[in-house]
Write a protein that holds these residues in place. Structure first.
Motif, mmCIF file in Angstrom:
data_model
loop_
_atom_site.group_PDB
_atom_site.id
_atom_site.type_symbol
_atom_site.label_atom_id
_atom_site.label_comp_id
_atom_site.label_asym_id
_atom_site.label_seq_id
_atom_site.Cartn_x
_atom_site.Cartn_y
_atom_site.Cartn_z
ATOM 1 N N UNK A 1 -5.629 10.431 6.165
ATOM 2 C CA UNK A 1 -7.072 10.182 6.105
ATOM 3 C C UNK A 1 -7.664 10.607 4.764
ATOM 4 N N UNK A 2 -7.346 11.806 4.241
ATOM 5 C CA UNK A 2 -7.846 12.155 2.912
ATOM 6 C C UNK A 2 -7.363 11.192 1.831
ATOM 7 N N UNK A 3 -6.115 10.712 1.974
ATOM 8 C CA UNK A 3 -5.586 9.737 1.018
ATOM 9 C C UNK A 3 -6.436 8.467 1.014
ATOM 10 N N UNK A 4 -6.753 7.967 2.204
ATOM 11 C CA UNK A 4 -7.544 6.740 2.308
ATOM 12 C C UNK A 4 -8.976 6.941 1.806
ATOM 13 N N UNK A 5 -9.541 8.110 2.097
ATOM 14 C CA UNK A 5 -10.933 8.370 1.716
ATOM 15 C C UNK A 5 -11.068 8.630 0.217
ATOM 16 N N UNK A 6 -10.246 9.542 -0.303
ATOM 17 C CA UNK A 6 -10.390 9.923 -1.711
ATOM 18 C C UNK A 6 -9.966 8.785 -2.644
ATOM 19 N N UNK A 7 -8.977 8.023 -2.195
ATOM 20 C CA UNK A 7 -8.535 6.914 -3.031
ATOM 21 C C UNK A 7 -9.434 5.700 -2.927
ATOM 22 N N UNK A 8 -10.385 5.754 -2.002
ATOM 23 C CA UNK A 8 -11.321 4.642 -1.772
ATOM 24 C C UNK A 8 -10.571 3.325 -1.566
ATOM 25 N N UNK A 9 -9.492 3.423 -0.788
ATOM 26 C CA UNK A 9 -8.696 2.231 -0.509
ATOM 27 C C UNK A 9 -9.364 1.327 0.519
ATOM 28 N N UNK A 10 -10.260 1.914 1.316
ATOM 29 C CA UNK A 10 -10.940 1.144 2.355
ATOM 30 C C UNK A 10 -12.446 1.197 2.156
ATOM 31 N N UNK A 11 -13.117 0.201 2.673
ATOM 32 C CA UNK A 11 -14.575 0.208 2.659
ATOM 33 C C UNK A 11 -15.069 1.281 3.640
ATOM 34 N N UNK A 12 -16.200 1.915 3.373
ATOM 35 C CA UNK A 12 -16.737 2.929 4.293
ATOM 36 C C UNK A 12 -16.854 2.424 5.727
ATOM 37 N N UNK A 13 -17.171 1.148 5.889
ATOM 38 C CA UNK A 13 -17.322 0.590 7.237
ATOM 39 C C UNK A 13 -16.009 0.563 8.002
ATOM 40 N N UNK A 14 -14.865 0.609 7.286
ATOM 41 C CA UNK A 14 -13.553 0.567 7.939
ATOM 42 C C UNK A 14 -13.025 1.952 8.311
ATOM 43 N N UNK B 1 0.828 -1.198 0.000
ATOM 44 C CA UNK B 1 0.000 0.000 0.000
ATOM 45 C C UNK B 1 0.868 1.255 0.000
ATOM 46 N N UNK B 2 1.921 1.263 0.831
ATOM 47 C CA UNK B 2 2.813 2.423 0.867
ATOM 48 C C UNK B 2 3.408 2.684 -0.512
ATOM 49 N N UNK B 3 3.844 1.621 -1.182
ATOM 50 C CA UNK B 3 4.426 1.776 -2.516
ATOM 51 C C UNK B 3 3.388 2.306 -3.505
ATOM 52 N N UNK B 4 2.178 1.752 -3.448
ATOM 53 C CA UNK B 4 1.096 2.189 -4.330
ATOM 54 C C UNK B 4 0.787 3.670 -4.111
ATOM 55 N N UNK B 5 0.675 4.062 -2.852
ATOM 56 C CA UNK B 5 0.330 5.452 -2.536
ATOM 57 C C UNK B 5 1.434 6.415 -2.956
ATOM 58 N N UNK B 6 2.672 6.061 -2.674
ATOM 59 C CA UNK B 6 3.803 6.932 -3.032
ATOM 60 C C UNK B 6 3.920 7.088 -4.544
ATOM 61 N N UNK B 7 3.801 5.983 -5.259
ATOM 62 C CA UNK B 7 3.897 6.056 -6.720
ATOM 63 C C UNK B 7 2.759 6.883 -7.296
ATOM 64 N N UNK B 8 1.582 6.768 -6.684
ATOM 65 C CA UNK B 8 0.430 7.532 -7.160
ATOM 66 C C UNK B 8 0.607 9.026 -6.981
#
Length: 228
Positions: free
Chosen positions: A180-193, A43-50
């Motif tokens: 938190x904005x990274x996780x929300x905007x990228x939709x990396x997690x389900x809303x329930x998480x 995930x860290x690699x994916x986020x950094x590359x993005x």
């Protein structure tokens, strides 16, 4: 005597409680989740590359999860580096948040990095001063020397603890303005998480506060040894 023991017990509780809470939160959400798409490292690699931060390394470490501004590296402990858990992903996001701070020239991060080095030096000096106090007492043959030595050492350690505590705004920025904005905007997690993710990010931010309180515990330990 009884009052002293009560005060000591309260100090110990205040010092240990935040660290226990942080560890409890991370453990509670640290179970393997096959439904998650990434390990912490992936995930860290994916986020950094993005974010076009491909020059930032993602490394495994045994020295605690952190971002190293000098080496430009996000470092995760083995369980989080390889783990496919909510804790692994969210802590990785927090450390990526620090990489984002570094990439944008976030001044408080630079100040925190400098103060961390100073804090480590101050702690070492404080410990050395306290260890030298009994020897100086023997040489100087004056209990006043011991009192001044101990006061000086306590001031040094308290200063180091304050430096740790002053990092809190940097940690909250990494958690809630970056991760938190990274996780929300990228939709990396389900809303329930997402509520659990916020709890983990809060725990990650308070890690330095727990360290500061443990530093304060050194002062109480030396009070007990010297019986002031």
């Amino acid at each position: 005597m009884a009052l002293g023991l009560i005060v000591l017990a309260l100090l110990l509780a205040l010092a240990y409680a935040p660290g226990m809470w942080v560890r409890g939160v991370l453990k509670r959400h640290g179970g393997e989740r096959p439904d998650l798409a990434w390990t912490g490292a992936a995930f860290a690699r994916q986020a950094l590359d993005g974010m076009k931060l491909g020059h930032v390394l993602v490394e495994e470490t045994k020295l605690g999860d952190h971002y190293d501004p000098a080496a430009k590296a996000v470092r995760l402990t083995p369980a989080l580096f390889r783990g496919r858990s909510l804790t692994a992903m969210v802590v990785a996001a927090h450390e990526v948040g620090h990489a984002m701070q570094d990439a944008t020239g976030y001044a408080p991060l630079r100040q925190r990095t400098a103060s961390a080095k100073t804090a480590a030096q101050v702690e070492r000096i404080g410990g050395a001063v306290m260890l030298a106090a009994p020897l100086l007492l023997i040489v100087m043959k004056s209990p006043v020397v011991l009192v001044f030595e101990f006061i000086a050492a306590a001031i040094l350690i308290l200063s180091a603890a304050l430096m740790h505590a002053l990092t809190l705004p940097v940690e909250f920025d990494a958690s809630f303005k970056r991760a938190m904005p990274l996780l929300e905007k990228g939709q990396f997690l389900k809303p329930a998480d997402l509520p659990a993710a916020r709890e983990i990010l809060r725990a990650a931010a308070y890690t330095y506060v727990a360290s500061a309180l443990m530093t304060l515990l050194d002062v109480t330990r030396w009070f007990r040894i010297f019986r002031f």
